[in-house]
Scaffold this motif. Structure first.
Motif, PDB file in Angstrom:
ATOM      1  N   LYS A 147     -34.517 -24.889 -12.342  1.00 26.53           N
ATOM      2  CA  LYS A 147     -33.429 -24.079 -11.782  1.00 26.53           C
ATOM      3  C   LYS A 147     -33.168 -22.832 -12.630  1.00 26.53           C
ATOM      4  CE  LYS A 147     -32.310 -27.076  -8.502  1.00 26.53           C
ATOM      5  NZ  LYS A 147     -33.095 -28.238  -8.879  1.00 26.53           N
ATOM      6  N   LYS A 148     -32.584 -21.831 -11.967  1.00 25.21           N
ATOM      7  CA  LYS A 148     -32.094 -20.642 -12.649  1.00 25.21           C
ATOM      8  C   LYS A 148     -30.616 -20.863 -12.971  1.00 25.21           C
ATOM      9  CE  LYS A 148     -35.052 -17.283 -10.251  1.00 25.21           C
ATOM     10  NZ  LYS A 148     -35.059 -16.062  -9.395  1.00 25.21           N
ATOM     11  N   ILE A 149     -30.293 -20.811 -14.252  1.00 21.21           N
ATOM     12  CA  ILE A 149     -28.917 -21.079 -14.670  1.00 21.21           C
ATOM     13  C   ILE A 149     -28.345 -19.835 -15.353  1.00 21.21           C
ATOM     14  CG2 ILE A 149     -27.377 -22.600 -15.949  1.00 21.21           C
ATOM     15  CD1 ILE A 149     -28.966 -24.014 -13.746  1.00 21.21           C
ATOM     16  N   GLY A 150     -27.220 -19.366 -14.839  1.00 20.17           N
ATOM     17  CA  GLY A 150     -26.549 -18.226 -15.452  1.00 20.17           C
ATOM     18  C   GLY A 150     -25.782 -18.663 -16.685  1.00 20.17           C
ATOM     19  N   VAL A 151     -26.095 -18.057 -17.826  1.00 17.95           N
ATOM     20  CA  VAL A 151     -25.476 -18.435 -19.100  1.00 17.95           C
ATOM     21  C   VAL A 151     -25.015 -17.173 -19.826  1.00 17.95           C
ATOM     22  CG1 VAL A 151     -25.793 -19.609 -21.312  1.00 17.95           C
ATOM     23  CG2 VAL A 151     -26.982 -20.460 -19.278  1.00 17.95           C
ATOM     24  N   GLN A 152     -23.771 -17.179 -20.283  1.00 19.43           N
ATOM     25  CA  GLN A 152     -23.221 -16.067 -21.049  1.00 19.43           C
ATOM     26  C   GLN A 152     -23.725 -16.139 -22.489  1.00 19.43           C
ATOM     27  OE1 GLN A 152     -21.365 -18.542 -19.636  1.00 19.43           O
ATOM     28  NE2 GLN A 152     -20.764 -17.582 -17.701  1.00 19.43           N
ATOM     29  N   ASP A 153     -23.827 -14.998 -23.142  1.00 21.63           N
ATOM     30  CA  ASP A 153     -24.334 -14.964 -24.517  1.00 21.63           C
ATOM     31  C   ASP A 153     -23.535 -15.874 -25.435  1.00 21.63           C
ATOM     32  OD1 ASP A 153     -26.317 -13.194 -23.855  1.00 21.63           O
ATOM     33  OD2 ASP A 153     -25.264 -11.412 -24.585  1.00 21.63           O
ATOM     34  N   SER A 154     -22.201 -15.852 -25.297  1.00 20.20           N
ATOM     35  CA  SER A 154     -21.367 -16.638 -26.211  1.00 20.20           C
ATOM     36  C   SER A 154     -21.474 -18.138 -25.939  1.00 20.20           C
ATOM     37  CB  SER A 154     -19.904 -16.195 -26.112  1.00 20.20           C
ATOM     38  OG  SER A 154     -19.393 -16.406 -24.810  1.00 20.20           O
ATOM     39  N   ASN A 155     -22.055 -18.516 -24.805  1.00 21.44           N
ATOM     40  CA  ASN A 155     -22.198 -19.936 -24.467  1.00 21.44           C
ATOM     41  C   ASN A 155     -23.623 -20.448 -24.626  1.00 21.44           C
ATOM     42  OD1 ASN A 155     -19.525 -20.516 -23.828  1.00 21.44           O
ATOM     43  ND2 ASN A 155     -19.735 -19.802 -21.729  1.00 21.44           N
ATOM     44  N   ALA A 156     -24.485 -19.654 -25.247  1.00 19.69           N
ATOM     45  CA  ALA A 156     -25.899 -20.040 -25.343  1.00 19.69           C
ATOM     46  C   ALA A 156     -26.089 -21.370 -26.068  1.00 19.69           C
ATOM     47  CB  ALA A 156     -26.690 -18.935 -26.042  1.00 19.69           C
ATOM     48  N   SER A 157     -25.397 -21.539 -27.189  1.00 16.33           N
ATOM     49  CA  SER A 157     -25.568 -22.783 -27.942  1.00 16.33           C
ATOM     50  C   SER A 157     -24.981 -23.969 -27.194  1.00 16.33           C
ATOM     51  CB  SER A 157     -24.938 -22.671 -29.330  1.00 16.33           C
ATOM     52  OG  SER A 157     -23.538 -22.470 -29.233  1.00 16.33           O
ATOM     53  N   VAL A 158     -23.905 -23.726 -26.439  1.00 12.77           N
ATOM     54  CA  VAL A 158     -23.279 -24.799 -25.675  1.00 12.77           C
ATOM     55  C   VAL A 158     -24.187 -25.236 -24.526  1.00 12.77           C
ATOM     56  CG1 VAL A 158     -21.239 -25.445 -24.340  1.00 12.77           C
ATOM     57  CG2 VAL A 158     -21.007 -23.913 -26.283  1.00 12.77           C
ATOM     58  N   PHE A 159     -24.867 -24.288 -23.893  1.00  6.21           N
ATOM     59  CA  PHE A 159     -25.815 -24.644 -22.830  1.00  6.21           C
ATOM     60  C   PHE A 159     -27.002 -25.398 -23.412  1.00  6.21           C
ATOM     61  CE2 PHE A 159     -29.563 -23.593 -20.193  1.00  6.21           C
ATOM     62  CZ  PHE A 159     -29.187 -24.310 -19.056  1.00  6.21           C
ATOM     63  N   GLU A 160     -27.487 -24.932 -24.550  1.00  7.24           N
ATOM     64  CA  GLU A 160     -28.602 -25.614 -25.199  1.00  7.24           C
ATOM     65  C   GLU A 160     -28.246 -27.070 -25.505  1.00  7.24           C
ATOM     66  OE1 GLU A 160     -31.746 -24.759 -28.877  1.00  7.24           O
ATOM     67  OE2 GLU A 160     -29.941 -23.539 -28.646  1.00  7.24           O
ATOM     68  N   ALA A 161     -26.968 -27.309 -25.793  1.00  3.16           N
ATOM     69  CA  ALA A 161     -26.533 -28.662 -26.121  1.00  3.16           C
ATOM     70  C   ALA A 161     -26.756 -29.631 -24.967  1.00  3.16           C
ATOM     71  CB  ALA A 161     -25.054 -28.655 -26.524  1.00  3.16           C
ATOM     72  N   ILE A 162     -26.433 -29.213 -23.742  1.00  3.70           N
ATOM     73  CA  ILE A 162     -26.580 -30.154 -22.626  1.00  3.70           C
ATOM     74  C   ILE A 162     -28.048 -30.410 -22.319  1.00  3.70           C
ATOM     75  CG2 ILE A 162     -26.505 -28.531 -20.675  1.00  3.70           C
ATOM     76  CD1 ILE A 162     -24.625 -30.676 -19.316  1.00  3.70           C
ATOM     77  N   LEU A 163     -28.892 -29.402 -22.550  1.00  2.00           N
ATOM     78  CA  LEU A 163     -30.326 -29.626 -22.371  1.00  2.00           C
ATOM     79  C   LEU A 163     -30.831 -30.647 -23.388  1.00  2.00           C
ATOM     80  CD1 LEU A 163     -31.717 -25.987 -21.843  1.00  2.00           C
ATOM     81  CD2 LEU A 163     -30.994 -27.649 -20.109  1.00  2.00           C
ATOM     82  N   VAL A 175     -33.140 -19.420 -17.913  1.00  2.63           N
ATOM     83  CA  VAL A 175     -31.808 -18.931 -18.267  1.00  2.63           C
ATOM     84  C   VAL A 175     -31.686 -17.472 -17.838  1.00  2.63           C
ATOM     85  CG1 VAL A 175     -30.238 -18.379 -20.164  1.00  2.63           C
ATOM     86  CG2 VAL A 175     -31.516 -20.532 -20.181  1.00  2.63           C
ATOM     87  N   VAL A 176     -30.652 -17.191 -17.066  1.00  4.19           N
ATOM     88  CA  VAL A 176     -30.390 -15.833 -16.588  1.00  4.19           C
ATOM     89  C   VAL A 176     -29.126 -15.324 -17.270  1.00  4.19           C
ATOM     90  CG1 VAL A 176     -29.909 -14.389 -14.583  1.00  4.19           C
ATOM     91  CG2 VAL A 176     -31.445 -16.373 -14.361  1.00  4.19           C
ATOM     92  N   PRO A 177     -29.215 -14.240 -18.040  1.00  2.00           N
ATOM     93  CA  PRO A 177     -28.001 -13.712 -18.690  1.00  2.00           C
ATOM     94  C   PRO A 177     -26.993 -13.237 -17.644  1.00  2.00           C
ATOM     95  CG  PRO A 177     -30.001 -12.804 -19.685  1.00  2.00           C
ATOM     96  CD  PRO A 177     -30.419 -13.490 -18.421  1.00  2.00           C
ATOM     97  N   VAL A 178     -25.760 -13.664 -17.804  1.00  2.00           N
ATOM     98  CA  VAL A 178     -24.682 -13.276 -16.896  1.00  2.00           C
ATOM     99  C   VAL A 178     -23.424 -13.012 -17.713  1.00  2.00           C
ATOM    100  CG1 VAL A 178     -25.561 -14.602 -14.909  1.00  2.00           C
ATOM    101  CG2 VAL A 178     -23.982 -15.700 -16.546  1.00  2.00           C
ATOM    102  N   ASP A 179     -22.421 -12.444 -17.056  1.00  2.00           N
ATOM    103  CA  ASP A 179     -21.112 -12.372 -17.690  1.00  2.00           C
ATOM    104  C   ASP A 179     -20.271 -13.525 -17.145  1.00  2.00           C
ATOM    105  OD1 ASP A 179     -20.240 -11.587 -15.176  1.00  2.00           O
ATOM    106  OD2 ASP A 179     -20.092  -9.463 -15.714  1.00  2.00           O
TER     107      ASP A 179
END
Length: 364
Positions: A147-163, A175-179
């Motif tokens: 899947k394509k998941i929109g992730v904000q820069d400040s949440n990158a580590s938090v998204f990596e955590a669930i993976l 990962v698609v950079p989004v605001d």
């Protein structure tokens, strides 16, 4: 599955040295000027994790009712996010940050960052992967694959955590950079969107779309959030100050539960509008006016993250031994090895309730 364990051992000494140097420079440059005063505690700066909306309703009551002033502060400078506050804490730009256990734990585990969580507003993790029910409908961690998941820069580590917590390689997700505007999700440009259950998930629902949430707390990461975080040095040097600060915060958040929702919505709107008109930090000026319906729903949703069986028994911001254990286990599952002793120091909040039992009753 990518692990942070080897990274921690290879690079921690060099990074730790640079962090200590940065911390020392920051303290020399601005730590004293922010806190020294002949009048009580003087002024401090607090980094908010997000814009000045309902997530900080308790802080707004602390201003409005004069609790910070009663506690001896000449000024408490609340700084709009989005920001984890980690870098600003280490540089001495702010003295307290409302952050989250994943961001703080990652900094400790990977970089030996001298940080401590001293309390937590949210007992439950509010992060979610948001999707459209008639779209990707991401209901399980395994649904993230491909899947394509929109992730904000400040949440990158938090998204990596669930993976990492669910054994999903980064290469299996785009990962698609989004605001922080979930429009890309509603337009089908991404399949999922990094969000808060109390914020963007409500935005999409109120736009008339049926949503599916993949809550972090229910999928391997039940860690605390909106954490009161400080540096080890600041904690050691300012225990009385932090005790008074947390008492003011407890009083402010108690008012959130005691007062009518409409009154709190009005107060939140006042502080949000001021931040938007000042346009000095954060994203308030880019979001337009607050929606009172969404603000009220956000307050209702976050109350479930704040008012739990544990806080009703032990008091606001408390973190039980079991919750510390769950948080540490969550971080370990995400690849960040940190002990409860490295991550937490809840002695001040425990002292507050031991000496001020009247503060324990915060529900109307």
């Amino acid at each position: 599955m990518k692990s942070h364990r080897s990274t921690r051992r290879r690079g921690r000494r060099l990074v730790a040295a640079s962090l200590v140097a940065a911390l020392a420079l920051g303290l020399a440059a601005c730590g004293g000027s922010d806190t020294e005063s002949t009048d009580g505690h003087g002024k401090i700066s607090v980094q908010y994790s997000w814009i000045k909306n309902e997530e900080f309703a308790g802080e707004f009551y602390a201003y409005d009712k004069g609790y910070y002033t009663e506690a001896g502060f000449s000024a408490v400078n609340g700084i709009s996010g989005p920001d984890t506050g980690v870098a600003k804490l280490l540089s001495g730009t702010v003295q307290v940050a409302l952050s989250d256990a994943a961001s703080v734990g990652a900094a400790i585990a990977n970089e030996d960052a001298p940080l401590k969580i001293i309390g937590a507003t949210f007992q439950k993790n509010p992060f979610t992967i948001l999707s459209l029910t008639d779209g990707a409908n991401i209901a399980t961690p395994q649904d993230l694959r491909g899947k394509k998941i929109g992730v904000q820069d400040s949440n990158a580590s938090v998204f990596e955590a669930i993976l990492n917590a669910n054994g999903i390689a980064e290469s299996e997700v785009e990962v698609v950079p989004v605001d922080f505007d979930p429009t890309p999700l509603m337009e089908g440009k991404v399949d999922g969107f990094m969000a808060y259950l109390t914020n963007e998930a409500l935005t999409v629902e109120l736009a008339g779309r049926k949503v599916t949430n993949l809550p972090y707390a229910d999928n391997g990461l039940p860690y605390v959030a909106e954490t009161f975080t400080v540096t080890d040095h600041y904690l050691a040097e300012n225990r009385d100050l932090l005790e008074d600060f947390l008492i003011a915060e407890i009083k402010g958040w108690s008012d959130v539960f005691a007062n009518p929702l409409d009154e709190t919505v009005a107060l939140v709107t006042e502080y949000y509008n001021k931040a938007a008109s000042d346009n000095t930090d954060g994203l308030e000026s880019t979001f337009g006016a607050l929606d009172p319906v969404k603000t009220k729903r956000g307050l209702e949703a976050q109350s479930l993250l704040i008012s739990t069986a544990e806080t009703e028994a032990n008091g606001l911001f408390t973190i039980s031994a079991e919750l510390k254990k769950q948080t540490v286990a969550s971080l370990a599952a995400a690849g960040w090895e940190v002990t409860a002793e490295e991550l937490f120091d809840t002695s001040i909040i425990e002292k507050i309730y031991a000496e001020n039992p009247e503060l324990e009753t915060y529900l109307p």
